[in-house]
Scaffold this active site. Structure first.
Site, PDB file in Angstrom:
ATOM      1  N   LEU A   8     -25.363 -24.288  12.963  1.00  0.00           N
ATOM      2  CA  LEU A   8     -24.997 -25.377  11.957  1.00  0.00           C
ATOM      3  C   LEU A   8     -23.522 -25.690  12.422  1.00  0.00           C
ATOM      4  O   LEU A   8     -22.502 -25.955  11.585  1.00  0.00           O
ATOM      5  CB  LEU A   8     -24.846 -24.767  10.679  1.00  0.00           C
ATOM      6  CG  LEU A   8     -26.160 -24.014  10.165  1.00  0.00           C
ATOM      7  CD1 LEU A   8     -25.909 -23.596   8.801  1.00  0.00           C
ATOM      8  CD2 LEU A   8     -27.490 -25.147   9.929  1.00  0.00           C
ATOM      9  N   GLY A   9     -23.352 -26.045  13.644  1.00  0.00           N
ATOM     10  CA  GLY A   9     -22.146 -26.598  14.043  1.00  0.00           C
ATOM     11  C   GLY A   9     -22.151 -28.145  13.798  1.00  0.00           C
ATOM     12  O   GLY A   9     -22.809 -28.679  12.978  1.00  0.00           O
ATOM     13  N   GLY A  12     -25.745 -29.664  14.744  1.00  0.00           N
ATOM     14  CA  GLY A  12     -26.800 -29.025  13.842  1.00  0.00           C
ATOM     15  C   GLY A  12     -26.721 -28.980  12.477  1.00  0.00           C
ATOM     16  O   GLY A  12     -27.636 -29.622  11.741  1.00  0.00           O
ATOM     17  N   ASP A  30     -26.820 -19.380  10.174  1.00  0.00           N
ATOM     18  CA  ASP A  30     -25.792 -19.500  11.035  1.00  0.00           C
ATOM     19  C   ASP A  30     -25.050 -18.193  11.346  1.00  0.00           C
ATOM     20  O   ASP A  30     -25.026 -17.490  10.352  1.00  0.00           O
ATOM     21  CB  ASP A  30     -24.730 -20.819  10.821  1.00  0.00           C
ATOM     22  CG  ASP A  30     -23.947 -21.000  12.070  1.00  0.00           C
ATOM     23  OD1 ASP A  30     -23.984 -22.053  12.608  1.00  0.00           O
ATOM     24  OD2 ASP A  30     -22.823 -20.372  12.172  1.00  0.00           O
ATOM     25  N   THR A  32     -22.045 -17.775  11.420  1.00  0.00           N
ATOM     26  CA  THR A  32     -20.924 -17.948  10.476  1.00  0.00           C
ATOM     27  C   THR A  32     -21.478 -18.222   9.174  1.00  0.00           C
ATOM     28  O   THR A  32     -21.988 -19.277   8.637  1.00  0.00           O
ATOM     29  CB  THR A  32     -20.057 -18.890  11.007  1.00  0.00           C
ATOM     30  OG1 THR A  32     -19.576 -18.754  12.418  1.00  0.00           O
ATOM     31  CG2 THR A  32     -18.977 -19.101  10.201  1.00  0.00           C
ATOM     32  N   ASN A  95     -29.073 -28.339  25.130  1.00  0.00           N
ATOM     33  CA  ASN A  95     -29.034 -28.896  26.819  1.00  0.00           C
ATOM     34  C   ASN A  95     -29.692 -27.964  27.424  1.00  0.00           C
ATOM     35  O   ASN A  95     -28.843 -27.757  28.623  1.00  0.00           O
ATOM     36  CB  ASN A  95     -27.531 -29.459  26.895  1.00  0.00           C
ATOM     37  CG  ASN A  95     -27.414 -30.880  26.514  1.00  0.00           C
ATOM     38  OD1 ASN A  95     -28.090 -31.574  26.450  1.00  0.00           O
ATOM     39  ND2 ASN A  95     -26.082 -30.904  25.956  1.00  0.00           N
ATOM     40  N   SER A 121     -29.400 -36.740  21.478  1.00  0.00           N
ATOM     41  CA  SER A 121     -28.195 -37.431  21.814  1.00  0.00           C
ATOM     42  C   SER A 121     -27.695 -38.295  20.729  1.00  0.00           C
ATOM     43  O   SER A 121     -28.401 -39.009  20.046  1.00  0.00           O
ATOM     44  CB  SER A 121     -28.415 -38.657  23.070  1.00  0.00           C
ATOM     45  OG  SER A 121     -27.237 -39.337  23.411  1.00  0.00           O
ATOM     46  N   GLY A 123     -24.342 -37.137  19.239  1.00  0.00           N
ATOM     47  CA  GLY A 123     -22.849 -36.712  18.863  1.00  0.00           C
ATOM     48  C   GLY A 123     -22.600 -36.516  17.345  1.00  0.00           C
ATOM     49  O   GLY A 123     -23.690 -36.511  16.484  1.00  0.00           O
ATOM     50  N   LYS A 189     -33.522 -35.746  29.390  1.00  0.00           N
ATOM     51  CA  LYS A 189     -32.031 -35.675  28.835  1.00  0.00           C
ATOM     52  C   LYS A 189     -31.097 -35.327  29.973  1.00  0.00           C
ATOM     53  O   LYS A 189     -30.133 -35.986  30.070  1.00  0.00           O
ATOM     54  CB  LYS A 189     -31.860 -34.726  27.899  1.00  0.00           C
ATOM     55  CG  LYS A 189     -30.465 -34.243  27.260  1.00  0.00           C
ATOM     56  CD  LYS A 189     -30.129 -35.738  26.627  1.00  0.00           C
ATOM     57  CE  LYS A 189     -29.061 -35.394  25.415  1.00  0.00           C
ATOM     58  NZ  LYS A 189     -27.770 -34.545  26.240  1.00  0.00           N
ATOM     59  N   HIS A 192     -30.649 -38.699  31.550  1.00  0.00           N
ATOM     60  CA  HIS A 192     -29.801 -39.207  30.727  1.00  0.00           C
ATOM     61  C   HIS A 192     -28.325 -39.157  30.890  1.00  0.00           C
ATOM     62  O   HIS A 192     -27.517 -39.835  31.150  1.00  0.00           O
ATOM     63  CB  HIS A 192     -30.354 -39.229  29.465  1.00  0.00           C
ATOM     64  CG  HIS A 192     -29.406 -39.414  28.205  1.00  0.00           C
ATOM     65  ND1 HIS A 192     -28.165 -38.644  27.962  1.00  0.00           N
ATOM     66  CD2 HIS A 192     -29.369 -40.324  27.111  1.00  0.00           C
ATOM     67  CE1 HIS A 192     -27.537 -39.055  26.710  1.00  0.00           C
ATOM     68  NE2 HIS A 192     -28.244 -40.346  26.322  1.00  0.00           N
ATOM     69  N   ASN A 193     -28.257 -37.874  31.020  1.00  0.00           N
ATOM     70  CA  ASN A 193     -26.507 -37.362  31.068  1.00  0.00           C
ATOM     71  C   ASN A 193     -26.051 -37.483  32.431  1.00  0.00           C
ATOM     72  O   ASN A 193     -24.889 -38.191  32.716  1.00  0.00           O
ATOM     73  CB  ASN A 193     -26.600 -35.636  30.796  1.00  0.00           C
ATOM     74  CG  ASN A 193     -26.705 -35.238  29.652  1.00  0.00           C
ATOM     75  OD1 ASN A 193     -26.876 -36.041  28.546  1.00  0.00           O
ATOM     76  ND2 ASN A 193     -27.022 -34.032  29.380  1.00  0.00           N
ATOM     77  N   GLU A 196     -25.044 -41.474  32.211  1.00  0.00           N
ATOM     78  CA  GLU A 196     -24.150 -41.533  31.379  1.00  0.00           C
ATOM     79  C   GLU A 196     -22.826 -41.065  31.865  1.00  0.00           C
ATOM     80  O   GLU A 196     -21.763 -41.802  31.853  1.00  0.00           O
ATOM     81  CB  GLU A 196     -24.378 -40.875  29.969  1.00  0.00           C
ATOM     82  CG  GLU A 196     -23.413 -40.718  29.007  1.00  0.00           C
ATOM     83  CD  GLU A 196     -23.543 -39.959  27.771  1.00  0.00           C
ATOM     84  OE1 GLU A 196     -22.769 -40.194  26.816  1.00  0.00           O
ATOM     85  OE2 GLU A 196     -24.364 -39.315  27.696  1.00  0.00           O
ATOM     86  N   TYR A 197     -22.881 -40.101  32.619  1.00  0.00           N
ATOM     87  CA  TYR A 197     -21.459 -39.590  32.961  1.00  0.00           C
ATOM     88  C   TYR A 197     -21.237 -40.329  34.327  1.00  0.00           C
ATOM     89  O   TYR A 197     -19.937 -40.544  34.593  1.00  0.00           O
ATOM     90  CB  TYR A 197     -21.541 -38.151  33.274  1.00  0.00           C
ATOM     91  CG  TYR A 197     -21.854 -37.324  32.090  1.00  0.00           C
ATOM     92  CD1 TYR A 197     -21.150 -37.628  30.972  1.00  0.00           C
ATOM     93  CD2 TYR A 197     -22.313 -36.084  32.266  1.00  0.00           C
ATOM     94  CE1 TYR A 197     -21.410 -36.924  29.668  1.00  0.00           C
ATOM     95  CE2 TYR A 197     -22.350 -35.250  30.976  1.00  0.00           C
ATOM     96  CZ  TYR A 197     -22.027 -35.681  29.756  1.00  0.00           C
ATOM     97  OH  TYR A 197     -21.852 -34.775  28.808  1.00  0.00           O
TER      98      TYR A 197
END
Length: 252
Positions: A8-9, A12, A30, A32, A95, A121, A123, A189, A192-193, A196-197
């Site tokens: 659950l960051g 998530g 989680d 935490t 990832n 993707s 963020g 993905k 994709h990365n 993107e980078y």
């Protein structure tokens, strides 16, 4: 649809919130406890352990793992699989390396547990804007979790259709795509990365960089350093090597 969310960051937790705000129910876990408590206040069903998490999911269960790639994901998926039953679904939304997905899917299939890898993707902005999703799964698994995918994805929005493109050509313009069997989602993905980078790497050299806000400069520098660690060459036209796969920028 009911979905379990492990991890659950910032992504998530926000994904769970987006799902609940649009009619889905969520069982949350989680390491935490405070993260679980925070999501319970948003309407989720909290759980105190993996055993408790699995018990609170309705059969056939669907659990989305959103933890760091590598050992954390491997350990979580395998611990979860040991507690699940035939027909249940485990989704890795991190990832992961696509070959790890293929291996895990094969191992879980022998137990009757279904596996999906979802390149995600979006963020921290995805909670409002949606997440672009690249899915690797067997067709029946994809169909079962599609209601969740459709809710997480951005949707068509108000952008006009590309001139000449026919209507009803799949889900890509909604922001999610079934890319193939397990492993395909994280492979796409990865590409994709790389693109993107590759696009972002030259940006700090641009004259506009000096006029950017400090926060944006920091993001671009981080992306540039991340790309440099995976690139055997320098310059915008280099081919980026990611875990043994060569990805060339589209302008090369």
């Amino acid at each position: 649809m009911q979905i379990g969310m492990i991890g659950l960051g910032r992504m998530g937790g926000n994904m769970a919130k987006r799902l609940m705000r649009n009619g889905h129910t969520c069982v949350a876990f989680d390491l935490t406890p405070a993260n679980v408590d925070g999501l319970v206040k948003e309407g989720a069903t909290g759980s105190s352990s993996l055993d408790d998490f699995v018990k609170k999911l309705s059969k056939p269960r669907a659990a989305w793992v959103m933890v760091p790639a590598g050992k954390p994901t491997e350990d979580t998926v395998m611990a979860l699989a040991a507690k699940m039953e035939p027909g249940d679904i485990i989704i890795d939304g991190g990832n992961s390396y696509f070959k790890d997905d293929i291996r895990r899917a094969t191992a879980l299939k022998a137990k009757g547990i279904r596996y999906a890898d979802v390149g995600t993707s979006g963020g921290v902005w995805g909670i409002d804007r949606g997440y672009c999703l690249m899915i690797g799964a067997e067709p029946d698994t994809f169909k079962q979790i599609e209601p969740v995918l459709k809710t997480l994805a951005p949707g068509k929005g108000d952008v006009g259709r590309t001139p000449g493109r026919p209507a009803n050509q799949g889900t890509a313009e909604d922001g999610y795509l079934h890319c193939g069997p397990p492993g395909a989602g994280h492979f796409v993905k990865m590409v994709h990365n790389g693109i993107e980078y590759g696009i972002m790497r030259p940006m700090p050299k641009d004259s506009t960089f000096s006029r950017m806000p400090t926060r944006r400069k920091s993001i671009l520098r981080t992306a540039s350093r991340s790309t440099a660690r995976t690139s055997p060459k320098s310059g915008a036209a280099a081919a980026w090597s990611v875990r043994g796969c060569s990805i060339s920028p589209p302008w090369r």
